[in-house]
Design a protein around this motif. Structure first.
Motif, PDB file in Angstrom:
ATOM      1  N   ARG A 168       1.542  -2.103 -12.326  1.00  0.00           N
ATOM      2  CA  ARG A 168       1.919  -2.831 -11.122  1.00  0.00           C
ATOM      3  C   ARG A 168       2.666  -1.911 -10.163  1.00  0.00           C
ATOM      4  O   ARG A 168       3.584  -1.217 -10.544  1.00  0.00           O
ATOM      5  CB  ARG A 168       2.781  -4.033 -11.484  1.00  0.00           C
ATOM      6  CG  ARG A 168       2.907  -5.017 -10.338  1.00  0.00           C
ATOM      7  CD  ARG A 168       3.700  -6.215 -10.762  1.00  0.00           C
ATOM      8  NE  ARG A 168       5.058  -5.843 -11.147  1.00  0.00           N
ATOM      9  CZ  ARG A 168       6.034  -6.716 -11.390  1.00  0.00           C
ATOM     10  NH1 ARG A 168       5.775  -7.988 -11.320  1.00  0.00           N
ATOM     11  NH2 ARG A 168       7.223  -6.310 -11.708  1.00  0.00           N
ATOM     12  N   CYS A 169       2.257  -1.949  -8.942  1.00  0.00           N
ATOM     13  CA  CYS A 169       2.895  -1.140  -7.920  1.00  0.00           C
ATOM     14  C   CYS A 169       4.368  -1.552  -7.770  1.00  0.00           C
ATOM     15  O   CYS A 169       4.675  -2.734  -7.596  1.00  0.00           O
ATOM     16  CB  CYS A 169       2.156  -1.350  -6.602  1.00  0.00           C
ATOM     17  SG  CYS A 169       2.930  -0.564  -5.188  1.00  0.00           S
ATOM     18  N   CYS A 170       5.246  -0.570  -7.876  1.00  0.00           N
ATOM     19  CA  CYS A 170       6.679  -0.886  -7.798  1.00  0.00           C
ATOM     20  C   CYS A 170       7.119  -1.200  -6.371  1.00  0.00           C
ATOM     21  O   CYS A 170       8.103  -1.898  -6.157  1.00  0.00           O
ATOM     22  CB  CYS A 170       7.500   0.289  -8.323  1.00  0.00           C
ATOM     23  SG  CYS A 170       7.351   0.529 -10.093  1.00  0.00           S
ATOM     24  N   HIS A 171       6.392  -0.692  -5.422  1.00  0.00           N
ATOM     25  CA  HIS A 171       6.798  -0.883  -4.037  1.00  0.00           C
ATOM     26  C   HIS A 171       6.680  -2.338  -3.606  1.00  0.00           C
ATOM     27  O   HIS A 171       7.568  -2.897  -2.987  1.00  0.00           O
ATOM     28  CB  HIS A 171       5.962   0.006  -3.122  1.00  0.00           C
ATOM     29  CG  HIS A 171       6.376  -0.070  -1.687  1.00  0.00           C
ATOM     30  ND1 HIS A 171       7.417   0.672  -1.183  1.00  0.00           N
ATOM     31  CD2 HIS A 171       5.906  -0.824  -0.658  1.00  0.00           C
ATOM     32  CE1 HIS A 171       7.569   0.379   0.111  1.00  0.00           C
ATOM     33  NE2 HIS A 171       6.669  -0.520   0.452  1.00  0.00           N
ATOM     34  N   LYS A 219      -3.420  -2.315  -1.156  1.00  0.00           N
ATOM     35  CA  LYS A 219      -3.396  -3.777  -1.135  1.00  0.00           C
ATOM     36  C   LYS A 219      -3.937  -4.428  -2.398  1.00  0.00           C
ATOM     37  O   LYS A 219      -4.363  -5.567  -2.399  1.00  0.00           O
ATOM     38  CB  LYS A 219      -4.150  -4.305   0.078  1.00  0.00           C
ATOM     39  CG  LYS A 219      -3.507  -3.882   1.386  1.00  0.00           C
ATOM     40  CD  LYS A 219      -3.952  -4.794   2.517  1.00  0.00           C
ATOM     41  CE  LYS A 219      -3.132  -4.548   3.763  1.00  0.00           C
ATOM     42  NZ  LYS A 219      -3.574  -3.392   4.529  1.00  0.00           N
ATOM     43  N   THR A 220      -3.918  -3.685  -3.493  1.00  0.00           N
ATOM     44  CA  THR A 220      -4.395  -4.243  -4.752  1.00  0.00           C
ATOM     45  C   THR A 220      -3.239  -4.738  -5.606  1.00  0.00           C
ATOM     46  O   THR A 220      -3.436  -5.501  -6.549  1.00  0.00           O
ATOM     47  CB  THR A 220      -5.172  -3.187  -5.557  1.00  0.00           C
ATOM     48  OG1 THR A 220      -4.291  -2.103  -5.865  1.00  0.00           O
ATOM     49  CG2 THR A 220      -6.355  -2.664  -4.763  1.00  0.00           C
ATOM     50  N   GLY A 221      -2.048  -4.262  -5.311  1.00  0.00           N
ATOM     51  CA  GLY A 221      -0.895  -4.672  -6.111  1.00  0.00           C
ATOM     52  C   GLY A 221      -0.729  -3.832  -7.362  1.00  0.00           C
ATOM     53  O   GLY A 221       0.233  -3.981  -8.099  1.00  0.00           O
ATOM     54  N   GLU A 222      -1.691  -2.984  -7.608  1.00  0.00           N
ATOM     55  CA  GLU A 222      -1.574  -2.117  -8.775  1.00  0.00           C
ATOM     56  C   GLU A 222      -2.131  -0.732  -8.485  1.00  0.00           C
ATOM     57  O   GLU A 222      -2.936  -0.555  -7.568  1.00  0.00           O
ATOM     58  CB  GLU A 222      -2.286  -2.735  -9.974  1.00  0.00           C
ATOM     59  CG  GLU A 222      -3.705  -3.160  -9.682  1.00  0.00           C
ATOM     60  CD  GLU A 222      -4.310  -3.954 -10.825  1.00  0.00           C
ATOM     61  OE1 GLU A 222      -5.539  -3.971 -10.939  1.00  0.00           O
ATOM     62  OE2 GLU A 222      -3.558  -4.544 -11.616  1.00  0.00           O
ATOM     63  N   VAL A 223      -1.684   0.205  -9.263  1.00  0.00           N
ATOM     64  CA  VAL A 223      -2.140   1.580  -9.085  1.00  0.00           C
ATOM     65  C   VAL A 223      -2.587   2.126 -10.438  1.00  0.00           C
ATOM     66  O   VAL A 223      -2.210   1.606 -11.484  1.00  0.00           O
ATOM     67  CB  VAL A 223      -1.019   2.471  -8.505  1.00  0.00           C
ATOM     68  CG1 VAL A 223      -0.710   2.073  -7.079  1.00  0.00           C
ATOM     69  CG2 VAL A 223       0.229   2.409  -9.369  1.00  0.00           C
ATOM     70  N   ALA A 227       2.359  -7.526  -4.945  1.00  0.00           N
ATOM     71  CA  ALA A 227       1.959  -8.323  -3.788  1.00  0.00           C
ATOM     72  C   ALA A 227       0.868  -7.633  -2.972  1.00  0.00           C
ATOM     73  O   ALA A 227       0.052  -8.285  -2.322  1.00  0.00           O
ATOM     74  CB  ALA A 227       3.163  -8.605  -2.907  1.00  0.00           C
ATOM     75  N   GLY A 228       0.843  -6.304  -3.059  1.00  0.00           N
ATOM     76  CA  GLY A 228      -0.142  -5.555  -2.294  1.00  0.00           C
ATOM     77  C   GLY A 228       0.483  -4.901  -1.081  1.00  0.00           C
ATOM     78  O   GLY A 228       1.108  -5.574  -0.259  1.00  0.00           O
ATOM     79  N   CYS A 229       0.319  -3.616  -0.980  1.00  0.00           N
ATOM     80  CA  CYS A 229       0.870  -2.881   0.167  1.00  0.00           C
ATOM     81  C   CYS A 229      -0.027  -1.683   0.447  1.00  0.00           C
ATOM     82  O   CYS A 229      -1.007  -1.457  -0.251  1.00  0.00           O
ATOM     83  CB  CYS A 229       2.296  -2.439  -0.143  1.00  0.00           C
ATOM     84  SG  CYS A 229       2.400  -1.204  -1.474  1.00  0.00           S
ATOM     85  N   ILE A 230       0.302  -0.962   1.466  1.00  0.00           N
ATOM     86  CA  ILE A 230      -0.565   0.163   1.828  1.00  0.00           C
ATOM     87  C   ILE A 230      -0.576   1.258   0.768  1.00  0.00           C
ATOM     88  O   ILE A 230      -1.527   1.988   0.651  1.00  0.00           O
ATOM     89  CB  ILE A 230      -0.146   0.786   3.182  1.00  0.00           C
ATOM     90  CG1 ILE A 230       1.281   1.312   3.098  1.00  0.00           C
ATOM     91  CG2 ILE A 230      -0.268  -0.230   4.299  1.00  0.00           C
ATOM     92  CD1 ILE A 230       1.676   2.107   4.343  1.00  0.00           C
ATOM     93  N   TYR A 231       0.480   1.321  -0.019  1.00  0.00           N
ATOM     94  CA  TYR A 231       0.554   2.396  -1.009  1.00  0.00           C
ATOM     95  C   TYR A 231      -0.362   2.159  -2.199  1.00  0.00           C
ATOM     96  O   TYR A 231      -0.793   3.082  -2.859  1.00  0.00           O
ATOM     97  CB  TYR A 231       1.996   2.578  -1.477  1.00  0.00           C
ATOM     98  CG  TYR A 231       2.918   2.856  -0.322  1.00  0.00           C
ATOM     99  CD1 TYR A 231       2.737   3.995   0.460  1.00  0.00           C
ATOM    100  CD2 TYR A 231       3.947   1.972   0.012  1.00  0.00           C
ATOM    101  CE1 TYR A 231       3.564   4.244   1.542  1.00  0.00           C
ATOM    102  CE2 TYR A 231       4.771   2.217   1.085  1.00  0.00           C
ATOM    103  CZ  TYR A 231       4.581   3.350   1.858  1.00  0.00           C
ATOM    104  OH  TYR A 231       5.390   3.594   2.927  1.00  0.00           O
TER     105      TYR A 231
END
Ligand SMILES: [Zn+2]
Ligand SMILES: [Zn+2]
Length: 66
Positions: free
Chosen positions: A12-15, A26-30, A19-23
């Motif tokens: 899960r994206c910590c940023h 927008k998937t919410g995970e990396v 929720a989804g962000c540009i980093y």
């Protein structure tokens, strides 16, 4: 040069906390190289070293293996 056969794990994206962000595109995970571990520079807060995702070993970035 194709190294797509390498395995990655989704975290899960910590940023945006999923929720989804540009980093995280927008998937919410990396995807990171296993074992998934938080970025040692920011401990998950997000910095330039981890692409603001909070994770070390991001796929395609900072690939320092071999
Ligand atoms: Zn995100
Ligand atoms: Zn970081």
């Amino acid at each position: 040069m194709a190294k797509d056969e390498k395995k990655y794990v989704k975290v899960r994206c910590c940023h945006c906390e999923g929720a989804g962000c540009i980093y995280c595109d927008k998937t919410g995970e990396v995807e990171v190289s296993p074992p998934a571990c938080l970025c040692p520079h920011c401990e998950g807060v997000g910095c330039i070293y981890c692409g603001f995702t909070g994770w070390a070993g991001l796929k395609g970035k900072y690939d320092d293996e071999e």
